[in-house]
Design an enzyme around this catalytic site. Structure first.
Site, PDB file in Angstrom:
ATOM      1  N   PRO A   1      20.688  -7.275  67.285  1.00  0.00           N
ATOM      2  CA  PRO A   1      22.061  -7.085  67.783  1.00  0.00           C
ATOM      3  C   PRO A   1      23.144  -7.185  66.706  1.00  0.00           C
ATOM      4  O   PRO A   1      24.314  -7.040  67.015  1.00  0.00           O
ATOM      5  CB  PRO A   1      22.205  -8.230  68.783  1.00  0.00           C
ATOM      6  CG  PRO A   1      21.357  -9.316  68.212  1.00  0.00           C
ATOM      7  CD  PRO A   1      20.161  -8.619  67.602  1.00  0.00           C
ATOM      8  N   GLY A   2      22.756  -7.463  65.450  1.00  0.00           N
ATOM      9  CA  GLY A   2      23.735  -7.445  64.378  1.00  0.00           C
ATOM     10  C   GLY A   2      23.965  -8.758  63.662  1.00  0.00           C
ATOM     11  O   GLY A   2      24.885  -8.866  62.852  1.00  0.00           O
TER      12      GLY A   2
ATOM     13  N   TRP B   1      22.117 -10.329  61.321  1.00  0.00           N
ATOM     14  CA  TRP B   1      21.908 -10.247  59.876  1.00  0.00           C
ATOM     15  C   TRP B   1      23.043  -9.475  59.215  1.00  0.00           C
ATOM     16  O   TRP B   1      23.459  -9.793  58.105  1.00  0.00           O
ATOM     17  CB  TRP B   1      20.546  -9.607  59.569  1.00  0.00           C
ATOM     18  CG  TRP B   1      19.435 -10.612  59.557  1.00  0.00           C
ATOM     19  CD1 TRP B   1      19.372 -11.759  60.272  1.00  0.00           C
ATOM     20  CD2 TRP B   1      18.230 -10.549  58.786  1.00  0.00           C
ATOM     21  NE1 TRP B   1      18.195 -12.423  60.009  1.00  0.00           N
ATOM     22  CE2 TRP B   1      17.477 -11.701  59.104  1.00  0.00           C
ATOM     23  CE3 TRP B   1      17.714  -9.626  57.893  1.00  0.00           C
ATOM     24  CZ2 TRP B   1      16.237 -11.958  58.530  1.00  0.00           C
ATOM     25  CZ3 TRP B   1      16.475  -9.871  57.317  1.00  0.00           C
ATOM     26  CH2 TRP B   1      15.738 -11.030  57.625  1.00  0.00           C
TER      27      TRP B   1
ATOM     28  N   ASP C   1      19.307   1.034  63.628  1.00  0.00           N
ATOM     29  CA  ASP C   1      18.420   0.608  64.714  1.00  0.00           C
ATOM     30  C   ASP C   1      18.259   1.741  65.718  1.00  0.00           C
ATOM     31  O   ASP C   1      19.166   2.561  65.876  1.00  0.00           O
ATOM     32  CB  ASP C   1      18.958  -0.632  65.424  1.00  0.00           C
ATOM     33  CG  ASP C   1      17.849  -1.459  66.064  1.00  0.00           C
ATOM     34  OD1 ASP C   1      17.165  -0.932  66.983  1.00  0.00           O
ATOM     35  OD2 ASP C   1      17.638  -2.600  65.645  1.00  0.00           O
TER      36      ASP C   1
ATOM     37  N   VAL D   1      14.584   4.618  61.137  1.00  0.00           N
ATOM     38  CA  VAL D   1      14.619   4.298  59.711  1.00  0.00           C
ATOM     39  C   VAL D   1      13.636   5.143  58.898  1.00  0.00           C
ATOM     40  O   VAL D   1      13.766   5.252  57.676  1.00  0.00           O
ATOM     41  CB  VAL D   1      14.363   2.787  59.503  1.00  0.00           C
ATOM     42  CG1 VAL D   1      12.895   2.449  59.721  1.00  0.00           C
ATOM     43  CG2 VAL D   1      14.824   2.333  58.134  1.00  0.00           C
TER      44      VAL D   1
ATOM     45  N   LYS E   1      10.490  -8.855  57.346  1.00  0.00           N
ATOM     46  CA  LYS E   1       9.701  -9.709  58.232  1.00  0.00           C
ATOM     47  C   LYS E   1       8.350  -9.081  58.509  1.00  0.00           C
ATOM     48  O   LYS E   1       8.235  -7.863  58.657  1.00  0.00           O
ATOM     49  CB  LYS E   1      10.442  -9.907  59.555  1.00  0.00           C
ATOM     50  CG  LYS E   1       9.650 -10.724  60.582  1.00  0.00           C
ATOM     51  CD  LYS E   1      10.482 -11.079  61.777  1.00  0.00           C
ATOM     52  CE  LYS E   1      10.756  -9.922  62.698  1.00  0.00           C
ATOM     53  NZ  LYS E   1      11.553 -10.305  63.871  1.00  0.00           N
TER      54      LYS E   1
END
Length: 239
Positions: free
Chosen positions: A80-81, A83, A109, A127, A191
């Site tokens: 949701p933003g 980072w 995203d 991406v 990750k």
């Protein structure tokens, strides 16, 4: 007054979570109860971060200094933003400190991402799509980023090894993204979920980065298989 406001907001958030417990399955209730007790969830509310994952990046950046004022950052799986919020603060992309260089933050995203001052979001973008790479090169100064961040993950299937394989495959696509958009000497933080293919990802990253290390920040739950690879000093492959 400020402390009282934070306490009131925390109590309000807890009350809302308790209301949500009603009518939930056992697994859903356990997840919500864990949220109620999680200090990082409470801190994210207090500091206006969109989710607790912000503290993972804050911890890593405090230790390794990935994000510097003036840097350009690509945030993969940005929704949701949280980072991106950290990146905006650390690279000064909102121009909060006029004495420091202004950075750039671009988030990507498949999901929609709520607007954030200081960041440009590419919602509903893949991406791995060359069209996304081209758009990134338009948005980044000189078409290059200093840092690629990835907290992206597939939708959980419930089969641990299958989910692990999917996430490793997603992380491997970041090497192609790095070739398109990461400047020499740049860094990648991604990750992954620990498992049998983690060594394959580490080996692939090691072919184009001078150093690759495994991280498990304190904000990452201890019972989670979540890990991060921090790859530094990008060396563009010779073809």
């Amino acid at each position: 007054m400020w402390c009282f406001s934070l306490q009131r907001r925390s109590l309000h958030s807890s009350f809302r979570l308790m209301k949500k417990l009603k009518g939930k399955t056992g697994a859903e209730q356990r997840w919500l109860q864990r949220q109620l007790k999680d200090p990082y969830v409470k801190a994210s509310h207090a500091q206006n971060f969109r989710c607790r994952s912000a503290f993972k990046l804050l911890e890593i950046d405090d230790k390794f200094g990935l994000l510097q004022p003036g840097y350009s950052v690509v945030d993969c799986g940005a929704a949701p933003g949280a980072w991106s919020q950290v990146a905006v603060q650390r690279v000064n992309s909102a121009g909060t400190d006029p004495e420091l260089p202004h950075g750039t933050v671009v988030g990507i995203d498949l999901l929609n991402i709520q607007a954030l001052h200081g960041a440009h979001f590419l919602s509903s973008h893949d991406v791995t799509d060359p069209a996304t790479h081209a758009r990134l090169q338009e948005l980044l100064p000189a078409g290059r980023a200093h840092v690629i961040l990835s907290d992206m993950a597939p939708n959980a299937s419930g089969f641990r090894e299958m989910d692990h394989e999917k996430l490793i495959a997603m992380c491997l696509t970041l090497i192609d993204l790095a070739e398109k958009t990461l400047q020499p000497g740049g860094s990648l933080l991604c990750k992954y979920w620990d498992g049998s293919l983690a060594h394959k990802l580490q080996k692939s990253l090691s072919t184009v980065f001078a150093s690759v290390r495994t991280l498990k920040p304190n904000a990452s739950r201890k019972d989670s298989a979540e890990r991060y690879f921090l790859a530094r000093t990008y060396r563009k492959p010779v073809k």
